[in-house]
Structure formats: C-alpha cells, structure tokens
Write a protein that holds these residues in place. Structure first.
Motif, PDB file in Angstrom:
ATOM      1  N   ASN A 186       1.074  -1.298  -0.256  1.00  0.00           N
ATOM      2  CA  ASN A 186       0.295   0.565   0.045  1.00  0.00           C
ATOM      3  C   ASN A 186       0.415   1.220   0.116  1.00  0.00           C
ATOM      4  OD1 ASN A 186      -1.845   2.863   0.498  1.00  0.00           O
ATOM      5  ND2 ASN A 186      -3.516   0.926   2.215  1.00  0.00           N
ATOM      6  N   GLU A 187       1.050   2.168  -1.224  1.00  0.00           N
ATOM      7  CA  GLU A 187       2.145   2.897  -1.688  1.00  0.00           C
ATOM      8  C   GLU A 187       1.626   4.097  -0.769  1.00  0.00           C
ATOM      9  OE1 GLU A 187       5.459   4.384  -2.558  1.00  0.00           O
ATOM     10  OE2 GLU A 187       4.690   3.113  -2.656  1.00  0.00           O
ATOM     11  N   LYS A 188       0.474   4.447  -0.367  1.00  0.00           N
ATOM     12  CA  LYS A 188      -0.367   5.147   0.438  1.00  0.00           C
ATOM     13  C   LYS A 188       0.492   5.151   1.704  1.00  0.00           C
ATOM     14  CE  LYS A 188      -4.890   7.556   1.726  1.00  0.00           C
ATOM     15  NZ  LYS A 188      -6.129   8.037   2.054  1.00  0.00           N
ATOM     16  N   ASP A 189       0.308   4.234   2.922  1.00  0.00           N
ATOM     17  CA  ASP A 189       0.709   3.776   4.044  1.00  0.00           C
ATOM     18  C   ASP A 189       1.625   3.377   4.325  1.00  0.00           C
ATOM     19  OD1 ASP A 189      -2.319   4.493   4.426  1.00  0.00           O
ATOM     20  OD2 ASP A 189      -2.851   2.969   4.508  1.00  0.00           O
ATOM     21  N   LYS A 190       2.800   2.802   3.098  1.00  0.00           N
ATOM     22  CA  LYS A 190       3.544   2.233   3.396  1.00  0.00           C
ATOM     23  C   LYS A 190       3.603   1.166   4.044  1.00  0.00           C
ATOM     24  CE  LYS A 190       5.505   5.802   0.936  1.00  0.00           C
ATOM     25  NZ  LYS A 190       5.649   5.395  -0.408  1.00  0.00           N
ATOM     26  N   ARG A 191       3.177   0.463   3.920  1.00  0.00           N
ATOM     27  CA  ARG A 191       2.454  -1.101   4.400  1.00  0.00           C
ATOM     28  C   ARG A 191       1.555  -1.748   3.418  1.00  0.00           C
ATOM     29  NH1 ARG A 191      -2.461  -1.685   8.400  1.00  0.00           N
ATOM     30  NH2 ARG A 191      -2.705  -0.022   8.447  1.00  0.00           N
ATOM     31  N   PHE A 192       2.307  -2.949   3.878  1.00  0.00           N
ATOM     32  CA  PHE A 192       1.603  -4.063   3.174  1.00  0.00           C
ATOM     33  C   PHE A 192      -0.023  -4.223   3.342  1.00  0.00           C
ATOM     34  CE2 PHE A 192       5.445  -6.337   3.459  1.00  0.00           C
ATOM     35  CZ  PHE A 192       5.947  -6.487   2.129  1.00  0.00           C
ATOM     36  N   PHE A 193      -1.139  -4.580   2.725  1.00  0.00           N
ATOM     37  CA  PHE A 193      -2.386  -4.311   2.466  1.00  0.00           C
ATOM     38  C   PHE A 193      -2.352  -6.188   3.755  1.00  0.00           C
ATOM     39  CE2 PHE A 193      -2.967  -1.868  -1.831  1.00  0.00           C
ATOM     40  CZ  PHE A 193      -3.623  -1.963  -1.397  1.00  0.00           C
ATOM     41  N   THR A 194      -3.570  -5.859   4.442  1.00  0.00           N
ATOM     42  CA  THR A 194      -3.378  -7.246   5.240  1.00  0.00           C
ATOM     43  C   THR A 194      -4.059  -8.141   5.171  1.00  0.00           C
ATOM     44  OG1 THR A 194      -5.512  -6.134   6.258  1.00  0.00           O
ATOM     45  CG2 THR A 194      -3.721  -5.229   7.631  1.00  0.00           C
ATOM     46  N   GLU A 195      -4.970  -8.189   3.971  1.00  0.00           N
ATOM     47  CA  GLU A 195      -5.568  -9.355   2.597  1.00  0.00           C
ATOM     48  C   GLU A 195      -4.739  -9.351   1.419  1.00  0.00           C
ATOM     49  OE1 GLU A 195      -9.523 -10.143   5.586  1.00  0.00           O
ATOM     50  OE2 GLU A 195      -9.389  -8.385   4.216  1.00  0.00           O
ATOM     51  N   ILE A 196      -5.279 -10.377   0.855  1.00  0.00           N
ATOM     52  CA  ILE A 196      -5.528 -10.394  -0.647  1.00  0.00           C
ATOM     53  C   ILE A 196      -7.247  -9.604  -0.963  1.00  0.00           C
ATOM     54  CG2 ILE A 196      -6.170 -11.699  -2.856  1.00  0.00           C
ATOM     55  CD1 ILE A 196      -3.226 -13.958  -1.128  1.00  0.00           C
ATOM     56  N   ARG A 197      -7.353  -8.935  -1.988  1.00  0.00           N
ATOM     57  CA  ARG A 197      -7.885  -8.464  -2.009  1.00  0.00           C
ATOM     58  C   ARG A 197      -8.865  -8.585  -3.393  1.00  0.00           C
ATOM     59  NH1 ARG A 197      -5.770  -2.788  -3.566  1.00  0.00           N
ATOM     60  NH2 ARG A 197      -3.945  -4.205  -3.724  1.00  0.00           N
ATOM     61  N   ILE A 198     -10.151  -8.554  -3.574  1.00  0.00           N
ATOM     62  CA  ILE A 198     -10.967  -8.561  -4.613  1.00  0.00           C
ATOM     63  C   ILE A 198     -10.210  -8.491  -5.877  1.00  0.00           C
ATOM     64  CG2 ILE A 198     -12.795  -7.143  -4.607  1.00  0.00           C
ATOM     65  CD1 ILE A 198     -14.751  -9.596  -5.640  1.00  0.00           C
ATOM     66  N   GLU A 199      -9.700  -7.454  -5.992  1.00  0.00           N
ATOM     67  CA  GLU A 199      -9.532  -6.729  -7.197  1.00  0.00           C
ATOM     68  C   GLU A 199      -8.128  -7.173  -8.162  1.00  0.00           C
ATOM     69  OE1 GLU A 199      -8.823  -2.929  -3.592  1.00  0.00           O
ATOM     70  OE2 GLU A 199     -10.743  -4.879  -4.231  1.00  0.00           O
ATOM     71  N   ASP A 200      -7.317  -7.815  -6.419  1.00  0.00           N
ATOM     72  CA  ASP A 200      -6.053  -8.425  -7.103  1.00  0.00           C
ATOM     73  C   ASP A 200      -6.486  -9.975  -7.599  1.00  0.00           C
ATOM     74  OD1 ASP A 200      -4.302  -6.754  -5.781  1.00  0.00           O
ATOM     75  OD2 ASP A 200      -5.371  -7.906  -3.618  1.00  0.00           O
ATOM     76  N   VAL A 201      -7.407 -10.525  -7.362  1.00  0.00           N
ATOM     77  CA  VAL A 201      -8.198 -11.916  -7.592  1.00  0.00           C
ATOM     78  C   VAL A 201      -8.496 -11.415  -9.115  1.00  0.00           C
ATOM     79  CG1 VAL A 201      -9.796 -13.498  -7.539  1.00  0.00           C
ATOM     80  CG2 VAL A 201      -7.991 -12.480  -6.340  1.00  0.00           C
ATOM     81  N   ARG A 202      -9.313 -10.376  -9.376  1.00  0.00           N
ATOM     82  CA  ARG A 202      -9.878  -9.981 -10.334  1.00  0.00           C
ATOM     83  C   ARG A 202      -8.741  -9.582 -11.850  1.00  0.00           C
ATOM     84  NH1 ARG A 202     -14.098  -5.378  -7.843  1.00  0.00           N
ATOM     85  NH2 ARG A 202     -15.786  -7.167  -7.837  1.00  0.00           N
ATOM     86  N   ARG A 203      -7.262  -9.421 -11.436  1.00  0.00           N
ATOM     87  CA  ARG A 203      -6.433  -9.477 -12.224  1.00  0.00           C
ATOM     88  C   ARG A 203      -6.077 -10.825 -12.904  1.00  0.00           C
ATOM     89  NH1 ARG A 203      -1.972  -9.173  -9.971  1.00  0.00           N
ATOM     90  NH2 ARG A 203      -1.950  -8.634  -8.641  1.00  0.00           N
ATOM     91  N   ALA A 204      -5.844 -11.519 -11.906  1.00  0.00           N
ATOM     92  CA  ALA A 204      -5.572 -12.862 -11.711  1.00  0.00           C
ATOM     93  C   ALA A 204      -6.611 -13.519 -13.087  1.00  0.00           C
ATOM     94  CB  ALA A 204      -5.582 -13.955 -11.604  1.00  0.00           C
ATOM     95  N   ILE A 205      -7.331 -12.510 -12.847  1.00  0.00           N
ATOM     96  CA  ILE A 205      -8.935 -13.832 -14.252  1.00  0.00           C
ATOM     97  C   ILE A 205      -8.791 -13.016 -15.849  1.00  0.00           C
ATOM     98  CG2 ILE A 205     -11.444 -12.653 -14.220  1.00  0.00           C
ATOM     99  CD1 ILE A 205     -11.247 -13.370 -11.308  1.00  0.00           C
ATOM    100  N   HIS A 206      -8.001 -11.351 -15.167  1.00  0.00           N
ATOM    101  CA  HIS A 206      -7.622 -11.439 -16.307  1.00  0.00           C
ATOM    102  C   HIS A 206      -6.493 -11.725 -17.347  1.00  0.00           C
ATOM    103  CE1 HIS A 206      -7.470  -8.036 -19.838  1.00  0.00           C
ATOM    104  NE2 HIS A 206      -5.837  -8.109 -19.188  1.00  0.00           N
ATOM    105  N   LEU A 207      -5.387 -12.233 -16.632  1.00  0.00           N
ATOM    106  CA  LEU A 207      -4.874 -13.221 -17.145  1.00  0.00           C
ATOM    107  C   LEU A 207      -5.745 -14.504 -17.815  1.00  0.00           C
ATOM    108  CD1 LEU A 207      -1.474 -14.396 -17.829  1.00  0.00           C
ATOM    109  CD2 LEU A 207      -1.790 -15.474 -16.062  1.00  0.00           C
TER     110      LEU A 207
END
Length: 363
Positions: free
Chosen positions: A116-137
């Motif tokens: 998370n570039e805004k907070d300078k730390r990792f998101f605490t979960e794998i988000r649904i938008e991350d999975v949607r990126r995989a679906i696109h591939l």
C-alpha cells in the motif's frame, strides 16, 4: 541461490533479506513430491489446481515456483527430453527464469498481499481486485502456447470475497491453466475451494536439508557457525524461516522467552508480557510481531493435538477454550494490522485469554 533482484516495492512473500522463492533454483527435502509432479507434468495429467500445504518455511513456495518455471520453460512437457525429464530444474540463465525473476512473464500471475503505497505498509489481505487481475490473465490466450499459471502465496491471506472470486475461476478453468495455492493451514481454507484442488502436504525439513539450504544461502547465515546453527535447528521445528530468525541472537532471546511464558500458563509473569508488548510495538519490528503470532499459533496447535489424543470423552469441553482463543487470535491480529492499532493492548489481552484457556481446559 540467485542474488536478490531489485524491487521497486517490498514483497510480502519474501522472508527478510533471503532470496525470494522465485529466485531459488534448488529444492531440498521434497524430492519424492517433485518426482510425482514431474511425472504428472510429463504425462499431461496435471489437475487445474494444487494446494501446496505445510508449516511456514518448509519450501512450499519454492516448490510452486519450481513447477511453474518448468512448465513455462517446457510449453509441451510431454515433448521434453534429456535433462528436462530428470527433475523440475530450469537453469537461472534460461530466458524463462530471467523473465520470472523479473516478474515479467506474460503467462504467469502472482497473488499476494500487495504494498500500500499510501500507507507505506502491506495490505492485510489479498483483495478481490487482486484476484480480478488474475482473472484477466486467464481470459487471455497463453502467449507461448503453453500453460497459464497463477501462484497464490498464501491462501491464509484471502478474505471471503477474494476466496469466492478465486473459487469461481477454479470451478471453470480455461484449458491449460494451473493454480498453485500455497497454504500454511489448508484446513482453514474455504471448504468449496479446498475441494476443487489436489493436495500436496509438505513435511518439516530435516536437519540435513536445513544445513544444505543455509550453506546455499551463503553469508551472513552460513557464517553463523555450527554451534549456533545446531541450536537454531533444534528449536526451528523444521522451518528454514525459523532457523534464519534464530541465527540472530535477538531471535533466540525472543523464542526462549516466549517458550517460557507459554509453558508457565495459566501463571503469567506480567513483567515479561509487558516487555514483550513493548518489543513487538517498537517501530519497524514487524518480524518480531509475526514471530510471536507464529509461536503462539504453534503452541495452540500442539495443545489441541495433544488434547485430542489424551482427553478422551471430555475432549470437546476441554479443547473448546483453546479453539475460542485460537479464533480470536486470528481476528484480533488482522484487526490490529488493518487499522494500524497499538499492539500493546493486543498482546496484554492475548496473554490474559491464553491464561484463561489454559485454566479452563484443566478444570
């Protein structure tokens, strides 16, 4: 081991300064499992998804990346010949290895907790938008005519929405696609997702395998000396992550104190708990917080397994307190990380809950 690649942002699936699993070209301790995967790949009988399960630090991600590299380097595995039929090794200077090391292969996607570039730390979960990126591939044709591969590291970081999105993709996978799902605790995965995958369960590493890995990593770990390495291996429960952490004197100190505090339950030395809370709350000390959570999780797991064997008819009642604190531990830790809360109250409350569970279980 290949040298650490240059990354713009930190990587949640990299352990401290050790090489990332995609940069690890040796695989120790799981030769029989690797041979089984090789046979399946050469015969064209791979399932649409594997769960690669086992405790943290036993080589799950390394094996997943090793299989992915082999399949992408051999678009038609059945036609592989010579050395490619011996094991899953692909040389570091192979074009596919270079692309994967640079995270630039068009037919591979990695799902993990992003930075998370805004907070300078990792998101605490794998988000649904991350999975949607995989679906696109997986909606695109494979660029090299071979497999499209998704690696998820790890399933423990999925939330309900992202887990269900992944389930829909795995339920109706495109041809020649493969999902490699790393899971520290496969039993906690969404049941319907788990049922769609073939399971590979890796055992803790043997001492000889750990020594080989430490030697391959090189300095500073290989320079620790045999005496310190032997102590680290004895306490590490077959995890190379634990060994690397314990080769640091601070890691040994934390591990020793935690062991004493947990073994003394339900009696609590609050001075030690406050000292621990101060340590894991200190700025940039996320690794100690993670090590504490892992140690407590392992302690609870051992208690439950031991109790299941010894409590007999009174098993459910006596194990229920541990199950409750186990569930609360995961939820409270995620909430603390998500909202960037002070970890001190979390640690104090956690040890109070652990003491209550130990006391109630013995009644």
């Amino acid at each position: 081991m290949a040298p650490k690649t240059l990354e713009t942002n930190p990587e949640s699936d990299r352990f401290e300064d050790a090489p990332h699993p995609r940069e690890s070209y040796n695989c120790f301790g799981h030769a029989e499992t690797e041979r089984g995967l090789l046979r399946a790949g050469l015969s064209g009988h791979l399932p649409q998804a594997f769960i690669v399960g086992g405790p943290p630090g036993v080589g799950k991600a390394t094996l997943a990346w090793r299989l992915a590299r082999f399949l992408l380097a051999n678009p038609d595995p059945a036609a592989a010949s010579g050395e490619a039929r011996a094991d899953l090794f692909v040389a570091p200077d192979h074009p596919v290895s270079r692309q994967i090391a640079a995270m630039a292969h068009p037919d591979l996607v990695l799902l993990r907790r992003e930075w998370n570039e805004k907070d300078k730390r990792f998101f605490t979960e794998i988000r649904i938008e991350d999975v949607r990126r995989a679906i696109h591939l997986f909606q695109q044709a494979a660029g090299r005519g071979g497999y499209r591969i998704g690696i998820l590291d790890c399933a423990d970081d999925l939330n309900p929405s992202s887990a269900n999105a992944l389930l829909k993709l795995i339920e109706e996978p495109p041809p020649r696609s493969l999902f490699l799902i790393v899971a520290h605790r496969p039993g906690r995965m969404l049941a319907t997702l788990r049922s769609r995958c073939q399971k590979i369960l890796l055992k803790p590493l043997a001492a000889a395998d750990i020594r080989q890995i430490v030697g391959a990593l090189g300095p500073p770990w290989s320079a620790a000396g045999e005496a310190k390495l032997a102590v680290a291996i004895a306490r590490a429960q077959g995890s190379i992550h634990n060994v690397l952490r314990l080769l640091d004197d601070r890691g040994i100190e934390l591990d020793t104190n935690l062991e004493r505090m947990l073994d003394d339950l339900p009696r609590i030395d609050w001075s030690m708990v406050h000292a621990l809370a101060g340590r894991v709350t200190a700025r940039n000390n996320g690794m100690d917080f993670e090590a504490m959570l892992a140690a407590i999780d392992a302690w609870l797991d051992t208690r439950v397994r031991h109790g299941a064997r010894t409590f007999q008819g009174d098993c459910v009642r006596r194990l229920a307190p541990y199950a409750l604190v186990w569930e609360k531990l995961g939820e409270a830790a995620r909430e603390t990380e998500t909202f960037n809360l002070d970890k001190r109250p979390f640690v104090l409350s956690l040890f109070a809950d652990l003491a209550a569970a130990a006391r109630d279980s013995s009644l």
